[in-house]
Design an enzyme around this catalytic site. Structure first.
Site, PDB file in Angstrom:
ATOM      1  N   GLU A 278      34.359  40.531  76.825  1.00  0.00           N
ATOM      2  CA  GLU A 278      33.235  40.684  77.735  1.00  0.00           C
ATOM      3  C   GLU A 278      32.502  39.369  77.936  1.00  0.00           C
ATOM      4  O   GLU A 278      31.925  39.117  78.986  1.00  0.00           O
ATOM      5  CB  GLU A 278      32.260  41.778  77.249  1.00  0.00           C
ATOM      6  CG  GLU A 278      31.379  41.415  76.070  1.00  0.00           C
ATOM      7  CD  GLU A 278      31.992  41.807  74.755  1.00  0.00           C
ATOM      8  OE1 GLU A 278      31.303  42.420  73.934  1.00  0.00           O
ATOM      9  OE2 GLU A 278      33.169  41.470  74.514  1.00  0.00           O
ATOM     10  N   GLY A 376      29.403  45.582  73.632  1.00  0.00           N
ATOM     11  CA  GLY A 376      30.814  45.945  73.771  1.00  0.00           C
ATOM     12  C   GLY A 376      31.517  46.177  72.456  1.00  0.00           C
ATOM     13  O   GLY A 376      32.747  46.300  72.429  1.00  0.00           O
TER      14      GLY A 376
END
Length: 478
Positions: A278, A376
């Site tokens: 991410e 994440g």
């Protein structure tokens, strides 16, 4: 037939007239002039003006979305705080992921005017949330776009930070794509901070200038993070992971923090590494230059680094600028567990606040005090565990103790602490003292493994606490 053609021509001319009228007034969009797809050119131009003039469209009770990380539109947010006070606005909600800058609008003097709502909390809004002047939404990073698509969060105004348009009129969202595209397609008004210092990136980052209602030109450096060498403890953790858990040809995800950066700095002898994360930071640049990161073994986006947002130093921004080797994609794709699981030898490296003796991981709070967010971590920890090749490695890394020598491996989590990653999700926990392998272990085996990597000053007390909790001594074997 002729009559139908005449009617069709009349309708076409009518549409052109509407285009012309709306393009000159820029007061509204309708079916004929607007598609929510940001890359689709429209017959309109943004109004170029000052931040003060652009922000006059914000009204009381509005919801304002702000882009985050290195792309935080700091100039617009500061001007918004000033305008909100002058115009005596009230109850304006500002929603965002992690942002940079002071976040002046969250300061006590703006209470009642603005209230922030964080999808992932940064240090600049912690005080406001702790004092009840702001809110936080616990949410997996890959699900944040659903807040907009499902109408849970309905932005009236979006504040973004983009590159100047190219010859075709396309701007780039640059360093932060993440949930921005979904927010833009559901915002009524888009105000862009246009900055030549924003890197132009590829992937899902394009937005045509015709979708921007107001453009505010600035020329300032992006927020910068990192560049400091890791501490001795972080260096040792990085070495433990790099030397024992990262294989050649692995695909890497690194969460936020200095520990993932320390891992990168220890990977100089590895081959054919890939990046699907991410976010990423400066350490990736060195490994690319050394030839360690090639992305050649990846099954998806082969030969490309995949990210969704980033923040680092100017070195990183220069590296990603106009570089087709980098693809910045939507967070609901990058962090999708099914996508992550398809990547070879997926190795997810994330840090946390504390771990209890059964393997429960707290990453978003210190006791009851909210500190960050889910981010994440679970997206990638689970994706790595479900790896199609059976070679994924979900890793939680943390120093064994705080700077005040309080153990970060604890008998029980602090009262009120949130479990971000459950004990069933965790496979590996790493400190500077070694690696605890927890998958398939009983509770007493888990306690034994974790005590072995705790700080030596705390191992005896942890062993006693484990016995009190489990009614049996921690043991290596069943």
């Amino acid at each position: 037939m002729a009559s139908a053609k005449i009617k069709g021509l009349a309708k076409y001319n009518s549409v052109l007239s509407q285009f012309a009228a709306i393009n000159s007034s820029k007061k509204f969009r309708n079916f004929y002039t607007y598609t929510p797809e940001p890359a689709q050119p429209l017959p309109r131009k943004p109004t170029v003006c000052s931040a003060e003039d652009a922000l006059k469209c914000i009204q009381s009770n509005n919801v304002v979305f702000a882009q985050g990380a290195a792309a935080t539109p700091v100039h617009l947010l500061d001007a918004m705080a000033k305008y909100g006070a002058q115009a005596k606005l009230s109850n304006v909600t500002v929603c965002h992921m992690h942002t940079e800058g002071e976040a002046k609008y969250t300061q006590k003097e703006y209470e009642g005017i603005f209230r922030n709502c964080s999808f992932f909390m940064g240090g600049n809004v912690r005080k406001a949330i702790a004092e009840g002047r702001g809110d936080a939404i616990p949410i997996f990073l890959h699900e944040i776009p659903k807040l907009f698509s499902r109408g849970i969060v309905k932005p009236d105004v979006a504040l973004i930070h983009v590159t100047p348009p190219d010859a075709h009129g396309y701007c780039s969202l640059g360093t932060s794509v993440d949930c921005v595209r979904e927010a833009l397609t559901h915002s009524k008004i888009i105000i862009a901070q246009v900055n030549p210092n924003m890197p132009r990136t590829f992937g899902d980052s394009l937005i045509h200038e015709s979708h921007i209602d107001f453009a505010v030109n600035i020329n300032t450096p992006l927020p910068s993070h990192g560049g400091k060498p890791p501490s001795d403890v972080e260096t040792k953790i990085g070495q433990n992971i790099a030397e024992n858990l990262v294989d050649d040809g692995a695909t890497l995800q690194m969460g936020i923090g200095s520990i993932p950066d320390a891992v990168l700095s220890a990977l100089g002898n590895h081959k054919d590494l890939g990046i699907h994360s991410e976010m990423f930071a400066d350490g990736v640049v060195d490994l690319v230059e050394k030839g360690c990161i090639t992305n050649n073994k990846k099954t998806l986006h082969k030969g490309r680094i995949v990210g969704s947002f980033l923040i680092g130093t100017q070195k990183l921004y220069d590296f990603v600028d106009n570089n087709p080797f980098i693809e910045m994609l939507r967070i609901d794709y990058v962090n999708n567990t099914q996508v992550v699981s398809k990547l070879p030898k997926m190795t997810a490296i994330n840090s946390c606040i504390e771990v209890d003796l059964t393997g429960q991981v707290c990453s978003d709070s210190i006791g009851t005090r909210m500190y960050s967010g889910f981010g994440g971590q679970v997206d990638f920890i689970r994706g790595a565990a479900e790896g199609f090749d059976g070679l994924g490695k979900p890793i939680i890394a943390l120093p064994s103790a705080t700077k005040r020598n309080e153990s970060k491996i604890v008998p029980i989590l602090k009262p009120g602490a949130g479990v971000v990653t459950s004990r069933a999700h965790v496979h590996y926990v790493v400190t500077e003292y070694g690696i605890a392998s927890l998958f398939g272990k009983t509770l007493r085996q888990r306690a034994y493994e974790l005590i072995q990597i705790a700080h030596p000053d705390h191992r005896e007390s942890l062993e006693k606490s484990a016995f009190d909790r489990l009614k049996v001594m921690p043991a290596k074997h069943r």
